[in-house]
Write a protein that holds these residues in place. Sequence first.
Motif, PDB file in Angstrom:
ATOM      1  N   VAL A 195      -5.869  10.721 -14.733  1.00 30.56           N
ATOM      2  CA  VAL A 195      -5.929   9.923 -13.503  1.00 30.56           C
ATOM      3  C   VAL A 195      -7.050  10.455 -12.617  1.00 30.56           C
ATOM      4  O   VAL A 195      -7.019  11.599 -12.171  1.00 30.56           O
ATOM      5  N   LYS A 196      -8.049   9.605 -12.361  1.00 29.75           N
ATOM      6  CA  LYS A 196      -9.171  10.000 -11.501  1.00 29.75           C
ATOM      7  C   LYS A 196      -8.880   9.727 -10.033  1.00 29.75           C
ATOM      8  O   LYS A 196      -9.216  10.513  -9.166  1.00 29.75           O
ATOM      9  N   ASP A 197      -8.293   8.573  -9.747  1.00 30.50           N
ATOM     10  CA  ASP A 197      -7.987   8.229  -8.365  1.00 30.50           C
ATOM     11  C   ASP A 197      -6.801   7.274  -8.315  1.00 30.50           C
ATOM     12  O   ASP A 197      -6.471   6.615  -9.302  1.00 30.50           O
ATOM     13  N   ILE A 198      -6.160   7.236  -7.156  1.00 28.13           N
ATOM     14  CA  ILE A 198      -4.943   6.452  -6.955  1.00 28.13           C
ATOM     15  C   ILE A 198      -5.135   5.542  -5.751  1.00 28.13           C
ATOM     16  O   ILE A 198      -5.580   5.976  -4.687  1.00 28.13           O
ATOM     17  N   THR A 199      -4.787   4.288  -5.934  1.00 28.13           N
ATOM     18  CA  THR A 199      -4.698   3.343  -4.825  1.00 28.13           C
ATOM     19  C   THR A 199      -3.231   2.988  -4.625  1.00 28.13           C
ATOM     20  O   THR A 199      -2.546   2.631  -5.584  1.00 28.13           O
ATOM     21  N   ILE A 200      -2.758   3.096  -3.394  1.00 28.95           N
ATOM     22  CA  ILE A 200      -1.399   2.684  -3.067  1.00 28.95           C
ATOM     23  C   ILE A 200      -1.469   1.343  -2.355  1.00 28.95           C
ATOM     24  O   ILE A 200      -2.183   1.192  -1.362  1.00 28.95           O
ATOM     25  N   LEU A 201      -0.752   0.366  -2.880  1.00 29.34           N
ATOM     26  CA  LEU A 201      -0.637  -0.949  -2.251  1.00 29.34           C
ATOM     27  C   LEU A 201       0.812  -1.127  -1.852  1.00 29.34           C
ATOM     28  O   LEU A 201       1.691  -1.247  -2.711  1.00 29.34           O
ATOM     29  N   ALA A 202       1.085  -1.100  -0.556  1.00 27.71           N
ATOM     30  CA  ALA A 202       2.458  -1.186  -0.067  1.00 27.71           C
ATOM     31  C   ALA A 202       2.624  -2.424   0.789  1.00 27.71           C
ATOM     32  O   ALA A 202       1.707  -2.833   1.500  1.00 27.71           O
ATOM     33  N   HIS A 203       3.825  -2.998   0.739  1.00 25.15           N
ATOM     34  CA  HIS A 203       4.093  -4.245   1.456  1.00 25.15           C
ATOM     35  C   HIS A 203       5.313  -4.092   2.353  1.00 25.15           C
ATOM     36  O   HIS A 203       6.314  -3.481   1.967  1.00 25.15           O
ATOM     37  N   SER A 204       5.220  -4.632   3.581  1.00 20.17           N
ATOM     38  CA  SER A 204       6.351  -4.772   4.478  1.00 20.17           C
ATOM     39  C   SER A 204       7.047  -3.433   4.728  1.00 20.17           C
ATOM     40  O   SER A 204       6.420  -2.473   5.144  1.00 20.17           O
ATOM     41  N   MET A 205       8.355  -3.341   4.479  1.00 16.69           N
ATOM     42  CA  MET A 205       9.075  -2.098   4.699  1.00 16.69           C
ATOM     43  C   MET A 205       8.600  -0.994   3.765  1.00 16.69           C
ATOM     44  O   MET A 205       8.760   0.198   4.048  1.00 16.69           O
ATOM     45  N   GLY A 206       7.997  -1.374   2.649  1.00 16.46           N
ATOM     46  CA  GLY A 206       7.430  -0.374   1.743  1.00 16.46           C
ATOM     47  C   GLY A 206       6.284   0.396   2.363  1.00 16.46           C
ATOM     48  O   GLY A 206       5.957   1.500   1.931  1.00 16.46           O
ATOM     49  N   ILE A 232      -3.494   0.818   1.054  1.00 16.41           N
ATOM     50  CA  ILE A 232      -3.551  -0.552   1.547  1.00 16.41           C
ATOM     51  C   ILE A 232      -2.167  -0.933   2.043  1.00 16.41           C
ATOM     52  O   ILE A 232      -1.195  -0.919   1.282  1.00 16.41           O
ATOM     53  N   LEU A 233      -2.069  -1.242   3.329  1.00 18.07           N
ATOM     54  CA  LEU A 233      -0.801  -1.610   3.945  1.00 18.07           C
ATOM     55  C   LEU A 233      -0.826  -3.097   4.242  1.00 18.07           C
ATOM     56  O   LEU A 233      -1.595  -3.558   5.084  1.00 18.07           O
ATOM     57  N   ALA A 234       0.001  -3.854   3.540  1.00 14.23           N
ATOM     58  CA  ALA A 234       0.039  -5.310   3.697  1.00 14.23           C
ATOM     59  C   ALA A 234       1.256  -5.700   4.511  1.00 14.23           C
ATOM     60  O   ALA A 234       2.387  -5.340   4.161  1.00 14.23           O
ATOM     61  N   SER A 235       1.034  -6.410   5.620  1.00 18.80           N
ATOM     62  CA  SER A 235       2.105  -6.842   6.514  1.00 18.80           C
ATOM     63  C   SER A 235       3.023  -5.670   6.874  1.00 18.80           C
ATOM     64  O   SER A 235       4.246  -5.749   6.696  1.00 18.80           O
ATOM     65  N   PRO A 236       2.466  -4.566   7.366  1.00 15.18           N
ATOM     66  CA  PRO A 236       3.286  -3.369   7.577  1.00 15.18           C
ATOM     67  C   PRO A 236       4.380  -3.562   8.623  1.00 15.18           C
ATOM     68  O   PRO A 236       4.102  -3.920   9.762  1.00 15.18           O
ATOM     69  N   ASP A 237       5.604  -3.302   8.195  1.00 17.14           N
ATOM     70  CA  ASP A 237       6.766  -3.375   9.077  1.00 17.14           C
ATOM     71  C   ASP A 237       6.997  -1.994   9.677  1.00 17.14           C
ATOM     72  O   ASP A 237       7.946  -1.284   9.321  1.00 17.14           O
ATOM     73  N   ILE A 238       6.085  -1.604  10.574  1.00 20.57           N
ATOM     74  CA  ILE A 238       6.136  -0.291  11.203  1.00 20.57           C
ATOM     75  C   ILE A 238       5.866  -0.458  12.691  1.00 20.57           C
ATOM     76  O   ILE A 238       4.941  -1.175  13.087  1.00 20.57           O
ATOM     77  N   ASP A 239       6.662   0.196  13.509  1.00 16.86           N
ATOM     78  CA  ASP A 239       6.382   0.316  14.930  1.00 16.86           C
ATOM     79  C   ASP A 239       4.988   0.932  15.075  1.00 16.86           C
ATOM     80  O   ASP A 239       4.682   1.952  14.465  1.00 16.86           O
ATOM     81  N   ILE A 240       4.107   0.318  15.853  1.00 17.05           N
ATOM     82  CA  ILE A 240       2.720   0.762  15.898  1.00 17.05           C
ATOM     83  C   ILE A 240       2.579   2.177  16.455  1.00 17.05           C
ATOM     84  O   ILE A 240       1.716   2.948  16.012  1.00 17.05           O
ATOM     85  N   GLN A 241       3.441   2.569  17.386  1.00 15.80           N
ATOM     86  CA  GLN A 241       3.377   3.937  17.892  1.00 15.80           C
ATOM     87  C   GLN A 241       3.837   4.937  16.835  1.00 15.80           C
ATOM     88  O   GLN A 241       3.291   6.031  16.729  1.00 15.80           O
ATOM     89  N   VAL A 242       4.830   4.553  16.043  1.00 14.00           N
ATOM     90  CA  VAL A 242       5.289   5.421  14.956  1.00 14.00           C
ATOM     91  C   VAL A 242       4.184   5.591  13.920  1.00 14.00           C
ATOM     92  O   VAL A 242       3.954   6.684  13.406  1.00 14.00           O
ATOM     93  N   PHE A 243       3.496   4.494  13.603  1.00 12.21           N
ATOM     94  CA  PHE A 243       2.374   4.589  12.657  1.00 12.21           C
ATOM     95  C   PHE A 243       1.324   5.576  13.148  1.00 12.21           C
ATOM     96  O   PHE A 243       0.779   6.359  12.357  1.00 12.21           O
TER      97      PHE A 243
END
Length: 403
Positions: A195-206, A232-243
Amino acid sequence: MHKALFLGILLTLSSCGHPPGVMQPVTLAANSQKTSQVEMLVATNRQPSGDPETLFNGERSPKPYLTEVAVSIPQERKQGAVQWPRQLPPNPASEFAVMKVKQVETLSEATAWFRQNMAGGHALVFVHGYNNRYQDSVFRLAQIVHDSRMQATPILFTWPSRAQLMAYEYDKESANYSRTALEQSLQVLASNPDVKDITILAHSMGTWLTMEALRQMGIRNGRVNPKIANVILASPDIDIQVFAKQFVEMGPHTAKFTIFVSQDDKALAVSSFLTGKVQRLGAVNPAEEVYRSKFEKAGITVVDLTKLDTSDRLNHGKFAESPQIVQLIGERLMKGQTLTDSNVTLGDGVAAVIGGTARTIGAVAATTISAPLNAVEKRQQASPLPDIAQTLTEAPDSKPLID
């Protein structure tokens, strides 16, 4: 939010029904139409269901499991859509179908799978969101990999969601429960020399789970593993201050962060209602100066998909259902590049999104990054950690970013 609107959105959320179990492998007939096949490795901390049609349920397991899964995808289908079977067994000529399921019992078996399936050393880890069954996330990742034409090895991390409309709090606690499991999965993946590199694609609560796992990794090891190249965070379900706190507390990292947002995301509107009407990261307007300069100074690319039309009634899965956007992700990975590479042209399709040109993406508006991307990246590399923390959590007048 008005109560009637809230109830209407809940009804929309609950109206998406699929067959109860599609994980039982089928066999292609000798004279069947040609199909494409996506091979993936699925890691989970769900409990086994004991049923070959579902494999795993939504309850929590202290023991992780690995499974090889192959999904066939029909030739004739609308890009961005998952063709769910109308009845079982599915018809592979017109519907998604599971072709292989094999439990991985040892690390040597997992290593052998990677050697056989590794695509140029690039690994894609997909982390699904709230209200997802095991099969939902398997089919969604297969669709993303197929439609994006990416040259990356797909790995799914599926956490114990009960996939019930009113189980939002259970799912959120399950995401918390899964932090160490995801962190360890990423560390094991990064330790593989193939494995040379890793991309994480997460959605919503993920995305919450992903940020918590990376934060935990940074605290535990003093830094995020350098093989994690893209988040990559798609439609992130995170409080912006927490992020903002998560981003800072993960410590030193070289990962490039890209966030897909949409102000018309109905699912995030429900989430905001359930969490005390707190702004969710995935629903911000990045053109507003209180956000725009802060994201830019932190080196975070934000792509605004508000004006992009898809068939998603909730506007919560635009990143996967838009052929242009999902191919954008795949084209970057195919070349071993990131979504925020500065050496792009308008013909690439990437600059059409990042730079706000609507020519090839339709009505996509990406107004966050106005400066050249190479300048943004230089600022990211040069900024010490305290400056990034201040950038994300404070406005110029020293008031919190979100009141």
